[in-house]
Design an enzyme around this catalytic site. Structure first.
Site, mmCIF file in Angstrom:
data_model
loop_
_atom_site.group_PDB
_atom_site.id
_atom_site.type_symbol
_atom_site.label_atom_id
_atom_site.label_comp_id
_atom_site.label_asym_id
_atom_site.label_seq_id
_atom_site.Cartn_x
_atom_site.Cartn_y
_atom_site.Cartn_z
ATOM 1 C CD GLU A 108 -13.522 8.564 -1.197
ATOM 2 O OE1 GLU A 108 -14.498 8.141 -1.355
ATOM 3 O OE2 GLU A 108 -13.217 9.727 -1.203
HETATM 4 C C1 FAD Z 1 -3.316 6.307 -4.074
HETATM 5 C C2 FAD Z 1 -3.777 6.222 -2.774
HETATM 6 C C3 FAD Z 1 -4.253 7.173 -2.172
HETATM 7 C C4 FAD Z 1 -4.699 7.150 -0.743
HETATM 8 N N1 FAD Z 1 -5.038 8.200 -0.103
HETATM 9 C C5 FAD Z 1 -5.585 8.423 1.158
HETATM 10 C C6 FAD Z 1 -5.529 9.568 1.866
HETATM 11 O O1 FAD Z 1 -5.512 10.663 1.559
HETATM 12 N N2 FAD Z 1 -5.808 9.429 3.368
HETATM 13 C C7 FAD Z 1 -5.617 8.222 4.043
HETATM 14 O O2 FAD Z 1 -6.014 8.033 5.150
HETATM 15 N N3 FAD Z 1 -5.609 6.955 3.088
HETATM 16 C C8 FAD Z 1 -5.595 6.952 1.696
HETATM 17 N N4 FAD Z 1 -5.321 5.856 1.046
HETATM 18 C C9 FAD Z 1 -5.394 4.604 1.802
HETATM 19 C C10 FAD Z 1 -6.477 3.737 1.265
HETATM 20 O O3 FAD Z 1 -7.817 4.092 1.972
HETATM 21 C C11 FAD Z 1 -6.077 2.407 1.810
HETATM 22 O O4 FAD Z 1 -5.089 1.912 0.654
HETATM 23 C C12 FAD Z 1 -7.331 1.361 1.811
HETATM 24 O O5 FAD Z 1 -8.117 1.593 2.898
HETATM 25 C C13 FAD Z 1 -7.006 -0.187 1.891
HETATM 26 O O6 FAD Z 1 -5.859 -0.461 2.750
HETATM 27 P P1 FAD Z 1 -4.614 -1.152 2.542
HETATM 28 O O7 FAD Z 1 -4.015 -0.539 1.011
HETATM 29 O O8 FAD Z 1 -3.256 -1.225 3.549
HETATM 30 O O9 FAD Z 1 -5.027 -2.569 2.126
HETATM 31 P P2 FAD Z 1 -5.437 -3.932 2.985
HETATM 32 O O10 FAD Z 1 -6.281 -3.255 4.185
HETATM 33 O O11 FAD Z 1 -4.154 -4.461 3.177
HETATM 34 O O12 FAD Z 1 -6.263 -4.907 2.236
HETATM 35 C C14 FAD Z 1 -6.036 -5.683 1.267
HETATM 36 C C15 FAD Z 1 -7.071 -6.369 0.620
HETATM 37 O O13 FAD Z 1 -7.842 -6.778 1.444
HETATM 38 C C16 FAD Z 1 -9.113 -6.543 1.505
HETATM 39 N N5 FAD Z 1 -9.890 -6.883 2.753
HETATM 40 C C17 FAD Z 1 -9.182 -6.231 3.975
HETATM 41 N N6 FAD Z 1 -10.364 -6.442 4.782
HETATM 42 C C18 FAD Z 1 -11.110 -7.483 4.277
HETATM 43 C C19 FAD Z 1 -12.534 -7.772 4.901
HETATM 44 N N7 FAD Z 1 -12.731 -7.753 6.271
HETATM 45 N N8 FAD Z 1 -13.186 -8.499 3.953
HETATM 46 C C20 FAD Z 1 -12.796 -8.806 2.612
HETATM 47 N N9 FAD Z 1 -11.618 -8.076 2.190
HETATM 48 C C21 FAD Z 1 -10.835 -7.265 3.003
HETATM 49 C C22 FAD Z 1 -9.101 -5.247 0.711
HETATM 50 O O14 FAD Z 1 -10.325 -5.222 0.075
HETATM 51 C C23 FAD Z 1 -7.962 -5.176 -0.001
HETATM 52 O O15 FAD Z 1 -8.446 -5.794 -1.383
HETATM 53 C C24 FAD Z 1 -4.818 5.959 -0.165
HETATM 54 C C25 FAD Z 1 -4.171 4.811 -0.856
HETATM 55 C C26 FAD Z 1 -3.597 5.044 -1.975
HETATM 56 C C27 FAD Z 1 -3.239 3.782 -2.529
#
Ligand code: FAD
Length: 827
Positions: free
Chosen positions: A500
């Site tokens: 989220e």
């Molecule tokens: C257990 C689990 C359940 C989930 N459930 C759902 C679901 O039901 N439906 C769904 O659609 N998604 C779901 N997600 C996805 C979740 O919303 C994403 O994991 C999340 O949005 C982050 O994306 P990412 O993991 O690819 O990290 P990335 O986008 O690769 O980010 C990596 C890091 O970079 C940071 N970052 C990225 N951009 C910026 C910025 N501009 N400035 C500063 N920091 C930044 C982030 O904060 C993070 O620390 C789930 C994820 C997990 C792990």
């Protein structure tokens, strides 16, 4: 001249402090000019220049056509040049949701009376009965070790119970067969489940958060609502919502998943539909979902729907038994057992009616998601974090009393006390924030910025709480097994941090970034005037907003300065505030003006570049967040009838938050990119040094004592959590051992005194309490109570061990037996 300057300075402070209209500034300037002319021998030429300047300035500033011509129209032209263009997705994100108490904090003059007059959020009798009935029953059915180690899923009978009792339809109104619960009740249920099993809490939380039900309620057609909502409410459908793709995580608007509008055949008839290809990951409940909420970008190259080719992000509801939909595979998110996994589809044909809201909502998916984000984000993770903190406060306090080292309960050793006190105080502040935020949602708000604050700070505090709890438990927290009540919570904490809106992004980009535009009283008006309006309408709107904005900056700067000089003693205290917390309202008054001034100065100094200055933006967000958390804490203290026993919790958590806010401000001006402004900011905001001090050790000790002692204060702090009564349960035994330990402390004292007096000589391998009974030092009942306490204590401190295969073979056999249909089992 000295007198004149002192009078002029005082006048500026008074007018600025009360943020008076421009006309009053003009009157004051004229009065000062008159005073100067009469008191000092200026000569006619200097006098004439002085009066000409005062009159010219007053005319230009007060006469709108002149002010526009000479000042604000020119600023508007510059503003238009430098204001970066916003994409539609950025606009949707900025416009989404509402602002509430965050706007007051941003104003520099929060209206405390308004906040304290807000009624305390309360559960209805029906909601309370659900929490005490089916929710309590569900908690009792949950065995976290079985779920996370043996099954990697909830047992079938638990799934069945969840569906039948309507847990999946708490936000669905009764007319569709749902429970129609308030946000507070939804939160109370998720919180209670979180104190028992993360898998159960997440499985219930997700269908009630951003997903098919909420999107349908806000945007669905009547037909979609009538068909799908009752099925969701009864658990006939298991929903999930799939947005995240391998290439688009935080930058969710850039999803590559796509659909093309085309003609095709559906149930034997030719229809207009879409051919959709997607590859999603991390989707909670995805592997077992029957209804897939799917976000993809929709294109219309043949112009079957209209002129536009790239329609934009679109949300559809796709039954997972549709040919071509691939679900079922699972991720293993840090051993959390809730269902989570990837799903995909290639060229899957689906009718346009599957778009949520019908074909009119093709391309409006991002707006729909942003619109619905705030309510769920206000509840789900803040609530589960508060639940986790409650369980940890209760269990860690109990364990720290039961577990002794150096002949002392570890909770009474100062080092442990420090960590324990932090847990209790964080728990108080977190629960206060949970309740106030849920109350805002129930009052009709969709608090965009507040939901981001709550999500970030509650999950971060949960991480701190679980770290402290792990440290206090030592090896007991590390060795997993049915007797470890916190190891799984520790493992899954990063999940809440990531989902989220991952936390780094939420802190660095969202809280202040969105707050600066949405909560600020004038910025959004200025932006609308500059970008969305033209001609006279734009110029007049901009003139009004900009002039008020300048007054706002002067007002906040002056108030921050005056509060800094006076130790915030002039800041208002609301009529309804307790005397023991009155100073905190004044401190917040100072902080709010300081923050509003710093926010404006940062925007002026960095303009659009502030978006890239994430470290500054994050610290400004921290100040705003701390003010929100403190507000919630003070409100809770009032709402709960000023419980004196809770004062250490209030003092510690409020002082800690103010201290953190001050550190953030210090770091802002130490790193302010415009060097000459650094000095000015420091001088205006904290003119005679930093005023806030960290919490005192005695507050910390008071917080720890509260969870080391059975009683009302401990029960109030952990109210709403599941407390097992069954002593076969690890936490059930802990609760019993805690009571027995406290009850036996007088006996322990007798034993210790007897040893000291030389009337009792402990011998290795001999039961000292038995000896004491034989010598009449303690009674037979005392001895029985002591024996019982010792048995319970031994149970509590024991740690699990396993055969080589960690008991997998045995547990698989057990599960196969348990899950057999009744007839087969009987045979
Ligand atoms: C257990 C689990 C359940 C989930 N459930 C759902 C679901 O039901 N439906 C769904 O659609 N998604 C779901 N997600 C996805 C979740 O919303 C994403 O994991 C999340 O949005 C982050 O994306 P990412 O993991 O690819 O990290 P990335 O986008 O690769 O980010 C990596 C890091 O970079 C940071 N970052 C990225 N951009 C910026 C910025 N501009 N400035 C500063 N920091 C930044 C982030 O904060 C993070 O620390 C789930 C994820 C997990 C792990």
């Amino acid at each position: 001249m000295l007198a004149f300057f002192l009078v002029a300075f005082a006048t500026v402070l008074v007018l600025g402090y009360f943020q008076v209209q421009l006309a009053w500034w003009s009157v004051a300037a004229a009065a000062l000019a008159a005073y100067l002319s009469s008191a000092a021998d200026l000569g006619w030429f200097t006098g004439m220049i002085l009066w000409t300047a005062v009159i010219a300035l007053a005319v230009v500033l007060n006469f709108v056509p002149l002010r526009r011509k000479w000042i604000t129209d020119r600023v508007l032209a510059i503003y238009r040049r430098i204001l970066p263009d916003m994409s539609q997705t950025e606009k949707d994100a900025i416009d989404a949701g509402t602002v509430w108490w965050d706007a007051d904090l941003f104003s520099g003059r929060p209206d405390w009376d308004k906040l304290l007059a807000t009624p305390e959020p309360k559960l209805s009798a029906e909601e309370q009965a659900f929490v005490d009935g089916p929710c309590e029953e569900l908690c009792a059915m949950l065995n976290d070790w079985e779920i996370t180690h043996e099954r990697f899923d909830l047992p079938p009978k638990v799934w069945q119970f969840i569906k039948e009792q309507g847990f999946l339809g708490m936000i669905i109104p009764k007319r569709y067969g749902g429970l129609g619960f308030s946000a507070l009740a939804h939160s109370a249920v998720v919180m209670k489940l979180s104190t028992r099993s993360n898998a159960a809490a997440v499985s219930v939380m997700v269908p009630n958060s951003l997903g098919p039900a909420e999107l349908l309620l806000a945007f669905g057609t009547d037909e979609q609502k009538d068909h799908t909502l009752p099925r969701l409410a009864r658990g006939q459908e298991i929903p999930c919502f799939a947005l995240t793709s391998p290439e688009a995580g935080s930058d969710a608007a850039s999803i590559p998943d796509s659909g093309v509008v085309c003609k095709g055949e559906w149930q034997g008839k030719p229809v207009l539909g879409m051919r959709v290809t997607w590859d999603k990951r991390y989707i909670t409940l995805g592997p077992v979902a029957t209804l897939l909420g799917l976000a993809f970008r929709l294109y219309d190259p043949e112009h079957l729907l209209g002129d536009e080719e790239d329609l934009g992000i679109t949300c559809a509801l796709v039954p997972t038994d549709t040919p071509g939909v691939n679900i079922g595979r699972r991720h293993l998110p840090l051993n959390a057992a809730f269902q989570n996994g990837p799903n995909s589809g290639k060229d899957v044909f689906m009718p346009l009616e599957w778009i949520i809201g019908g074909k009119d909502y093709a391309g409006k998916g991002w707006m729909m998601l942003m619109h619905c984000l705030a309510a769920g984000r206000s509840i789900s993770l803040p609530t589960s974090s508060a639940g986790g903190a409650k369980a940890l406060a209760r269990y860690t306090g109990a364990y720290a009393r039961v577990r002794s080292q150096f002949r002392t309960p570890i909770g009474k050793l100062e080092g442990v006390e420090e960590a324990l006190g932090r847990i209790a105080a964080n728990c108080y502040m977190m629960d206060a924030t949970r309740v106030m935020t849920a109350g805002a949602v129930d009052a009709g708000e969709k608090p965009a910025v507040i939901s981001a604050i709550a999500k970030y700070h509650m999950t971060e505090r949960a991480r701190k709480v679980v770290d402290d709890a792990m440290d206090i438990h030592g090896g007991k927290g590390i060795c997993l097994g049915p007797n470890n009540w916190l190891g799984r919570g520790y493992q899954v904490t990063p999940v809440a941090i990531t989902v989220e809106g991952a936390n780094i992004l939420t802190r660095s980009l969202i809280i202040f970034g969105q707050g600066a535009i949405r909560c600020h009283p004038y910025v959004l008006r200025e932006m609308h005037a500059a970008k969305d309006m033209q001609g006279e309408e734009a110029a007049n709107e901009f003139d009004d907003a900009f002039t008020s904005h300048v007054g706002h900056v002067i007002g906040n700067g002056t108030r921050a300065f005056v509060h800094g000089l006076s130790g915030s003693r002039l800041a208002p205290v609301p009529a309804g505030a307790a005397p023991e917390t009155a100073r905190y309202y004044q401190r917040l008054g100072h902080l709010s003006s300081a923050f509003a001034f710093l926010a404006d100065m940062s925007m002026v100094a960095m303009g659009g570049a502030l978006k890239r200055k994430e470290k500054i933006s994050a610290r400004l967000g921290d100040v705003l967040s701390m003010m929100y958390l403190v507000s919630a804490t003070l409100k809770r203290y009032e709402d709960q009838g000023r419980q004196q026993a809770d004062l250490p919790l209030v003092h510690w958590s409020v002082r800690d938050a103010l201290w953190h806010a001050q550190q953030a401000i210090d770091a802002i001006y130490a790193n302010f990119p415009v060097k000459p402004l650094r000095w000015l900011l420091r001088w205006v905001v904290f003119p005679i040094g930093t005023p806030f001090r960290p919490p005192k050790d005695r507050h910390n000790a008071g917080c720890a004592a509260l969870v080391l002692e059975p009683g009302e204060a401990r029960d109030r702090l952990t109210a709403g959590m599941y407390v097992p009564k069954d002593q076969r349960d690890a936490t059930g035994v802990l609760e019993a051992a805690f009571g027995a330990t406290v009850a036996c402390e007088p006996i322990e004292k007798k034993l210790r005194e007897a040893v000291k007096a030389g009337t009792l000589a402990p011998r290795p391998g001999v039961d000292t309490a038995g000896l004491a009974r034989d010598k009449g030092i303690i009674s037979a009942e005392d001895y029985a109570a002591w024996q019982r306490k010792e048995a319970l204590r031994k149970d509590v401190i024991k740690v699990d061990d396993f055969p080589q295969d960690y008991g997998r073979a045995e547990s698989l056999e057990k599960l196969a037996r348990e899950d057999q249909p009744p007839a087969k089992a009987a045979a």
